[in-house]
Design a protein around this motif. Structure first.
Motif, short mmCIF file in Angstrom:
data_model
loop_
_atom_site.label_atom_id
_atom_site.label_comp_id
_atom_site.label_asym_id
_atom_site.label_seq_id
_atom_site.Cartn_x
_atom_site.Cartn_y
_atom_site.Cartn_z
N HIS A 110 1.14 -1.21 -0.02
CA HIS A 110 0.14 -0.28 0.31
C HIS A 110 1.09 1.19 -0.24
O HIS A 110 0.39 2.47 -1.34
N PRO A 111 1.84 1.68 1.09
CA PRO A 111 1.92 2.98 1.07
C PRO A 111 3.97 2.63 -0.17
O PRO A 111 3.65 4.22 -0.21
N CYS A 112 3.97 1.57 -0.88
CA CYS A 112 5.20 1.51 -1.91
C CYS A 112 4.40 2.19 -2.80
O CYS A 112 4.72 2.54 -3.49
N ARG A 113 2.86 1.10 -3.44
CA ARG A 113 2.74 2.20 -4.09
C ARG A 113 1.89 3.48 -4.30
O ARG A 113 2.17 4.37 -5.36
N SER A 114 1.29 4.30 -3.25
CA SER A 114 0.73 4.95 -3.10
C SER A 114 2.24 6.57 -3.06
O SER A 114 1.69 7.87 -3.15
N ALA A 115 3.67 5.81 -2.42
CA ALA A 115 4.44 6.65 -2.20
C ALA A 115 5.43 6.99 -3.00
O ALA A 115 6.40 7.11 -3.89
N LEU A 132 2.37 5.44 6.47
CA LEU A 132 2.88 4.93 7.34
C LEU A 132 2.17 5.59 9.22
O LEU A 132 1.73 4.81 10.09
N HIS A 133 3.08 5.95 9.41
CA HIS A 133 3.29 6.87 10.40
C HIS A 133 2.49 7.03 11.13
O HIS A 133 1.87 7.14 12.27
N ALA A 134 1.37 7.52 10.21
CA ALA A 134 0.58 8.78 10.45
C ALA A 134 -0.88 7.71 10.62
O ALA A 134 -1.55 8.47 11.66
N ALA A 135 -1.20 6.24 9.60
CA ALA A 135 -2.05 5.70 10.28
C ALA A 135 -1.89 4.53 11.62
O ALA A 135 -2.84 4.70 12.08
N PRO A 158 -5.29 6.84 1.48
CA PRO A 158 -4.29 7.17 1.84
C PRO A 158 -4.74 5.96 2.70
O PRO A 158 -5.29 5.80 3.79
N LEU A 159 -3.48 5.19 3.58
CA LEU A 159 -3.77 3.78 4.81
C LEU A 159 -4.21 5.02 5.85
O LEU A 159 -5.35 4.20 6.65
N PRO A 160 -3.46 5.99 6.55
CA PRO A 160 -4.15 6.92 8.22
C PRO A 160 -5.61 6.74 7.19
O PRO A 160 -6.58 6.85 8.48
#
Length: 162
Positions: A43-48, A68-71, A127-129
């Motif tokens: 997920h964050p690999c794709r969004s970032a 990831l940290h925000a989530a 976004p993950l968060p």
């Protein structure tokens, strides 16, 4: 083993090699994987937009770890609220948590997994968060065929899935 915050700082450390920073990011995902390691990592690999050659865009690792940290901050805030609620209930003599319809009533699943994602490349695109917040605010149905230890991804609008 060092914790999430230590590895997050390593991802930010431009003095480390890109490979070491990527390993630190993966360790952060091990520490907080709301829908399992592979799906959460994807997920964050794709969004970032992390490229295959990390040297092309080392800042993408920082974007990914910050998402990831925000989530994780949302998750920790939810945990803290649940713990505070349980302490109040225990002070009143309630031995078992009173159901309030939230995700917390169902337990935390395997290592805090919020949603089961059998195909790591098929997950919500938001976004993950935002997605973690959505799941934590969701009301859990009592029908065990729909709600179980893990919140099914179908609760998130399927039009946002890719």
């Amino acid at each position: 083993m060092a914790g999430f915050e230590t590895h997050r700082r390593r991802v930010h450390d431009a003095g480390l090699s890109v490979r070491a920073r990527h390993a630190a990011f993966r360790t952060c995902v091990v520490a907080f994987a709301p829908y399992g390691f592979r799906a959460t990592y994807h997920h964050p690999c794709r969004s970032a937009r992390i490229p295959a050659d990390l040297g092309q865009d080392p800042a993408s690792l920082v974007r990914a770890v910050e998402e990831l940290h925000a989530a994780r901050r949302l998750w920790l805030a939810g945990e803290a609220a649940f713990v505070a609620r349980r302490r109040r209930e225990k002070a009143l003599g309630l031995r078992h948590p009173r159901p309030d319809g939230s995700w917390w009533d169902q337990g935390r699943g395997e290592q805090g997994i919020l949603a089961y994602c059998p195909d790591p490349e098929f997950h919500p695109t938001g976004p993950l968060p935002e997605l973690v917040g959505h799941v934590l605010r969701s009301v859990v149905l009592t029908d065990r065929t729909i709600a179980f230890t893990f919140i099914p991804l179908q609760w998130i609008d399927r039009r946002t899935l890719h």
